[in-house]
Design an enzyme around this catalytic site. Structure first.
Site, PDB file in Angstrom:
ATOM      1  N   ASP A  47       0.764  -1.204  -0.143  1.00 12.92           N
ATOM      2  CA  ASP A  47      -0.116  -0.052  -0.080  1.00 12.92           C
ATOM      3  C   ASP A  47       0.774   1.442   0.061  1.00 12.92           C
ATOM      4  O   ASP A  47       2.151   1.047   0.326  1.00 12.92           O
ATOM      5  CB  ASP A  47      -0.882   0.040   1.119  1.00 12.92           C
ATOM      6  CG  ASP A  47      -1.637   1.404   1.376  1.00 12.92           C
ATOM      7  OD1 ASP A  47      -2.228   1.731   0.492  1.00 12.92           O
ATOM      8  OD2 ASP A  47      -1.559   1.898   2.554  1.00 12.92           O
ATOM      9  N   ASP A  49      -0.177   4.781   0.928  1.00  9.92           N
ATOM     10  CA  ASP A  49      -0.386   6.243   1.843  1.00  9.92           C
ATOM     11  C   ASP A  49      -0.415   5.664   3.391  1.00  9.92           C
ATOM     12  O   ASP A  49      -0.889   4.597   3.757  1.00  9.92           O
ATOM     13  CB  ASP A  49      -1.925   6.577   1.687  1.00  9.92           C
ATOM     14  CG  ASP A  49      -2.103   7.259   0.128  1.00  9.92           C
ATOM     15  OD1 ASP A  49      -1.249   7.366  -0.366  1.00  9.92           O
ATOM     16  OD2 ASP A  49      -3.405   7.554  -0.047  1.00  9.92           O
ATOM     17  N   ARG A 111      -9.396  16.231 -19.725  1.00  8.05           N
ATOM     18  CA  ARG A 111      -8.214  16.507 -19.091  1.00  8.05           C
ATOM     19  C   ARG A 111      -7.109  15.477 -20.112  1.00  8.05           C
ATOM     20  O   ARG A 111      -7.538  14.428 -19.894  1.00  8.05           O
ATOM     21  CB  ARG A 111      -7.760  16.917 -17.994  1.00  8.05           C
ATOM     22  CG  ARG A 111      -8.544  17.903 -17.166  1.00  8.05           C
ATOM     23  CD  ARG A 111      -8.090  18.271 -15.934  1.00  8.05           C
ATOM     24  NE  ARG A 111      -7.096  19.280 -16.073  1.00  8.05           N
ATOM     25  CZ  ARG A 111      -7.224  20.550 -16.281  1.00  8.05           C
ATOM     26  NH1 ARG A 111      -8.624  21.058 -15.967  1.00  8.05           N
ATOM     27  NH2 ARG A 111      -6.211  21.460 -16.303  1.00  8.05           N
ATOM     28  N   ALA A 155      -5.196   3.301  -4.228  1.00  9.10           N
ATOM     29  CA  ALA A 155      -6.197   3.950  -5.025  1.00  9.10           C
ATOM     30  C   ALA A 155      -5.885   5.157  -5.591  1.00  9.10           C
ATOM     31  O   ALA A 155      -6.831   5.708  -6.383  1.00  9.10           O
ATOM     32  CB  ALA A 155      -7.312   4.386  -3.722  1.00  9.10           C
TER      33      ALA A 155
END
Length: 295
Positions: A47, A49, A111, A155
């Site tokens: 992971d 964060d 974008r 994510a």
């Protein structure tokens, strides 16, 4: 409209498969070909964060955009508060997750992919490079030295995640995939955000693609939200864990690594409250602000 549990699971599977496909493609482009390591069937999954990086990668990205006048500090603080409520309460609100998803999509709609990649490169150097946990980076290097592939699982948009992985010398990254046509984002996700069950599906998908034996693989995370991912591998490690994950790790006999100390732990703990969902919302809100300002 209320989404059924079956639809949510299917969406998580779609997100997982799309993330695995994007990860392999990006890693192949990076090296010309996806290098086969000496250890063919083992890998590590990290992971990002508060596991690999101090705080939330998307929040740091949002700060970088704010510095470029994409939006103001008030927008950023408002969405950070949403995530602060979640971290204190300890539960995710489905409505907040949906709102963050919609705002994240409004951020990328129309974008160019190239713009996002270029901004990610700049902001990584400015705000993320010095926030990598040395202890977690050493764990990743341990797997690389053992001849294993090392993937980030997050994510965060796969474009930003891939840049983080490349800068750290890792194999690649599994991240949230946004649909694009002719080099521009459509404003739709492929499946859903790579979160919770979707992370587990992504790990299974890349294991199937790369011939990995999940029983020989290791996963690392700080959050109880990643229990599905931690549970699909043979070895799970809680890194800088939240309270719920610490309790589950203790009950299941999982290893715990905590690189936080003293005042730094308090400071990083506050930063980690600004998680991916709120950060994505902050980015989106800021760019919406920018568009209003231009109109």
């Amino acid at each position: 409209m209320r989404t059924s549990s079956t639809e949510q699971i299917d969406s998580a599977k779609v997100a997982g498969r799309a993330s695995a496909e994007a990860a392999v493609a990006a890693a192949s482009i990076q090296d010309g070909t996806l290098t086969t390591p000496p250890d063919l069937t083992a890998a590590a999954f990290f992971d990002v964060d508060n596991t690999m990086m101090m705080g939330a990668s998307l929040f740091h990205f949002a700060r970088g955009l704010a510095a470029r006048k994409f939006f103001n500090a008030g927008d950023l603080a408002g969405f950070a508060w949403q995530q602060l409520k979640f971290r204190i309460g300890g539960r995710e609100n489905p409505q907040d997750i949906q709102a963050s998803r919609e705002l994240a999509l409004s951020f990328v709609a129309g974008r160019s992919v190239e713009e996002l990649v270029n901004l990610s490169e700049e902001i990584y150097d400015e705000l993320m490079a010095d926030r990598i946990w040395a202890g977690t980076r050493a764990l990743a290097q341990m797997h690389l030295d053992a001849g294993q592939r090392v993937w980030l699982v997050t994510a965060t948009p796969v474009e930003l995640a891939s840049i983080i992985a490349r800068r750290l010398g890792l194999t690649g990254a599994l991240g949230t995939v946004s649909e694009s046509e002719n080099g521009h984002y459509t404003g739709r996700l492929v499946g859903e955000m790579l979160h919770g069950r979707a992370k587990a599906h992504a790990v299974r998908a890349i294991a199937a693609s790369e011939g990995l034996d999940l029983r020989r693989c290791t996963a690392y995370s700080d959050s109880a939200n990643d229990i599905p991912m931690l549970s699909v591998v043979g070895t799970a490690v809680a890194v800088n864990p939240d309270q719920r994950l610490r309790e589950i790790a203790r009950a299941r006999g999982w290893e715990v690594r905590d690189f936080r100390t003293g005042r730094k732990a308090v400071r990083i703990g506050l930063n980690s409250m600004l998680g991916a969902g709120a950060a994505a919302g902050a980015v989106a809100a800021g760019l919406a602000y920018r568009r209003r300002d231009r109109s």
